[in-house]
Design an enzyme around this catalytic site. Structure first.
Site, PDB file in Angstrom:
ATOM      1  N   CYS A   1       0.835  -1.202   0.000  1.00 40.15           N
ATOM      2  CA  CYS A   1       0.000   0.000   0.000  1.00 40.15           C
ATOM      3  C   CYS A   1       0.871   1.253   0.000  1.00 40.15           C
ATOM      4  O   CYS A   1       2.019   1.224  -0.474  1.00 40.15           O
ATOM      5  CB  CYS A   1      -1.005   0.033   1.145  1.00 40.15           C
ATOM      6  SG  CYS A   1      -2.374   1.158   0.774  1.00 40.15           S
ATOM      7  N   ASP A  54      -3.963   1.190   9.692  1.00 40.52           N
ATOM      8  CA  ASP A  54      -5.162   2.026   9.814  1.00 40.52           C
ATOM      9  C   ASP A  54      -5.710   1.952  11.227  1.00 40.52           C
ATOM     10  O   ASP A  54      -6.372   2.875  11.699  1.00 40.52           O
ATOM     11  CB  ASP A  54      -6.214   1.593   8.798  1.00 40.52           C
ATOM     12  CG  ASP A  54      -5.739   1.894   7.384  1.00 40.52           C
ATOM     13  OD1 ASP A  54      -4.967   1.085   6.831  1.00 40.52           O
ATOM     14  OD2 ASP A  54      -6.097   2.969   6.867  1.00 40.52           O
TER      15      ASP A  54
END
Ligand code: RI2
Length: 319
Positions: free
Chosen positions: A125, A194
Site C-alpha cells: 500500500c 489504519d
C-alpha cells in the site's frame, strides 16, 4: 470545505490514515472559524454535527475518530462565549496537525534504526509512516532496496513507487500475488496501519495479512509504522474494528458487472494481521512489541479498561 473534505475522504481523493486525520482536523478548524453561531451551545451543536459528518466518511481508520475526539475535547461549555471557544479550538487543531507531522518524523528516526545496511524491504500500500522509515534509512546512507506491491484495486502502489523512485531507492514493482514468490529475498516487511487493536492486531490494507503469513513462513521480520492515534480505544471493551467494504465498481467496470448476474463482487479494503505475525510496532513513543498495545491505549491515549464511554467525542461538553 467541510462537505467537500468529507466527500474527498469518502472517494479516497484524500487517503492514508494520517492524511485523512489531518484533513478532517483542518476542515473542522476552517468550519469553526467561519461558523456563525450566537450562543456557545449553538456553536457546540453545529461543531458536533460537523464532527459526526467527517467521522462517518471511512469506518476503519481509527486515526479519524481519534483525531476528531482529540480536537473536539477542547470544546467546553465553560468558555466565555463563542469567540473564546473558537480560539481554543483553533489552537488544539493546530497542535494536533503539528503533532501528527512530528510523530511521522519521530517514527522515521526510530523505524530506520531497525533497517540494516543491505536490507531488502517489502512494503504494501502507500503508508506515509512506513515510507518515512525507508527514506530515513536511505538518508542515513544505508544501501537498501524495496519490493513494492501494486495494491489492487486502487493501485496505491503507484504512489509508493513514485515516492521511492524520487528518493533514489532501487525498487521492484510486483503484483500483489507475487509477494510470497519473492519473500525469501526479503529481510524486512514494513507496512503502515489504519488501526491497532488492544491485543496488538494490525488492521491495514487488504493483503497485508497474506504478506505477513508469507513473511512468517519465510522467517522474515514484519515491522509496522503507526502513530499512537491509530491505536483503537474501543477494542479494550472487545469491540471489533469495522472493515470497510467498498464499491464493486472499483474492481470491475459496471458493464461487466451487469453481465454477470450470478457473480457477487466483494471488495473489503482492509484485513487484520494477528499480533503474532508482527515483530514490532514503531510509534512516536517508541518501538513496542504488539503485545504492548494496551499500554499505548492506556498511557498515551488515556483510556482504561472499563472507562471507555463509547462516545465518539464531546465528552467534555458539559465540563
Ligand atoms: P499512513 C492506508 O489506507 C493504507 O492502508 C496505509 O497502510 C494506511 O492507510 C496508513 O497510512 P487507505 O486510505 O497513515 O489507502 O501511514 O485505504 O499514511
Amino acid at each position: 470545505m467541510l462537505a467537500d473534505t468529507a466527500e474527498k475522504i469518502k472517494r479516497m481523493e484524500i487517503r492514508g490514515a494520517g492524511r485523512i486525520a489531518r484533513a478532517a482536523v483542518n476542515a473542522l478548524e476552517e468550519y469553526s472559524s467561519t461558523l456563525s453561531a450566537r450562543t456557545l451551545p449553538e456553536y457546540l451543536e453545529k461543531m458536533n454535527d460537523a464532527a459526526s459528518l467527517l467521522a462517518a466518511t471511512r469506518p476503519t481508520a481509527v486515526s479519524l475518530p481519534n483525531a476528531i475526539r482529540s480536537v473536539m475535547s477542547a470544546l467546553r461549555l465553560s468558555y466565555n462565549g463563542v469567540e473564546e471557544a473558537k480560539a481554543g479550538f483553533r489552537e488544539r487543531c493546530q497542535s494536533f496537525v503539528t503533532g501528527s507531522e512530528q510523530a511521522v518524523q519521530r517514527i522515521a528516526e526510530i523505524g530506520s534504526r531497525h533497517i540494516r545496511d543491505g536490507d531488502v524491504l517489502l512494503t504494501h500500500c502507500n503508508s506515509e509512516a512506513a515510507l518515512a522509515c525507508i527514506i530515513e534509512a536511505k538518508k542515513a546512507g544505508k544501501e537498501i532496496s524495496v519490493f513494492a506491491t501494486e495494491v489492487r484495486p486502487r493501485n496505491q502502489g503507484h504512489l509508493t513507487i513514485k515516492t521511492l523512485d524520487r528518493a533514489g531507492i532501487p525498487t521492484s514493482f510486483i503484483v500483489d500475488s507475487a509477494a510470497r514468490y519473492f519473500m525469501n529475498e526479503v529481510d524486512l516487511v514494513i507496512v503502515g496501519a489504519d488501526a491497532v487493536t488492544v491485543n496488538g492486531a494490525v488492521v491495514n490494507k487488504i493483503g497485508t495479512s497474506q504478506i505477513a503469513l508469507a513473511a512468517s513462513e519465510a522467517r522474515t521480520r514484519v515491522m509496522v509504522a503507526a502513530e499512537t492515534y491509530k491505536f483503537a480505544p474501543k477494542t479494550i471493551l472487545g469491540e471489533y474494528i469495522e472493515i470497510e467494504e467498498r464499491d464493486p465498481e472499483e474492481i470491475l467496470p459496471p458493464a461487466m458487472i451487469a453481465d454477470l448476474p450470478n457473480v457477487r463482487i466483494r471488495n473489503p479494503v482492509f484485513d487484520v494481521t494477528p499480533a503474532h505475525y508482527v515483530d514490532l510496532i514503531v510509534t512516536e513513543a517508541g518501538a513496542i512489541p504488539p503485545q504492548m498495545a494496551y499500554i499505548i491505549i492506556r498511557d498515551i491515549l488515556g483510556w482504561e479498561i472499563g472507562e471507555y464511554s463509547g462516545a465518539l467525542f464531546s465528552s467534555n461538553n458539559e465540563g
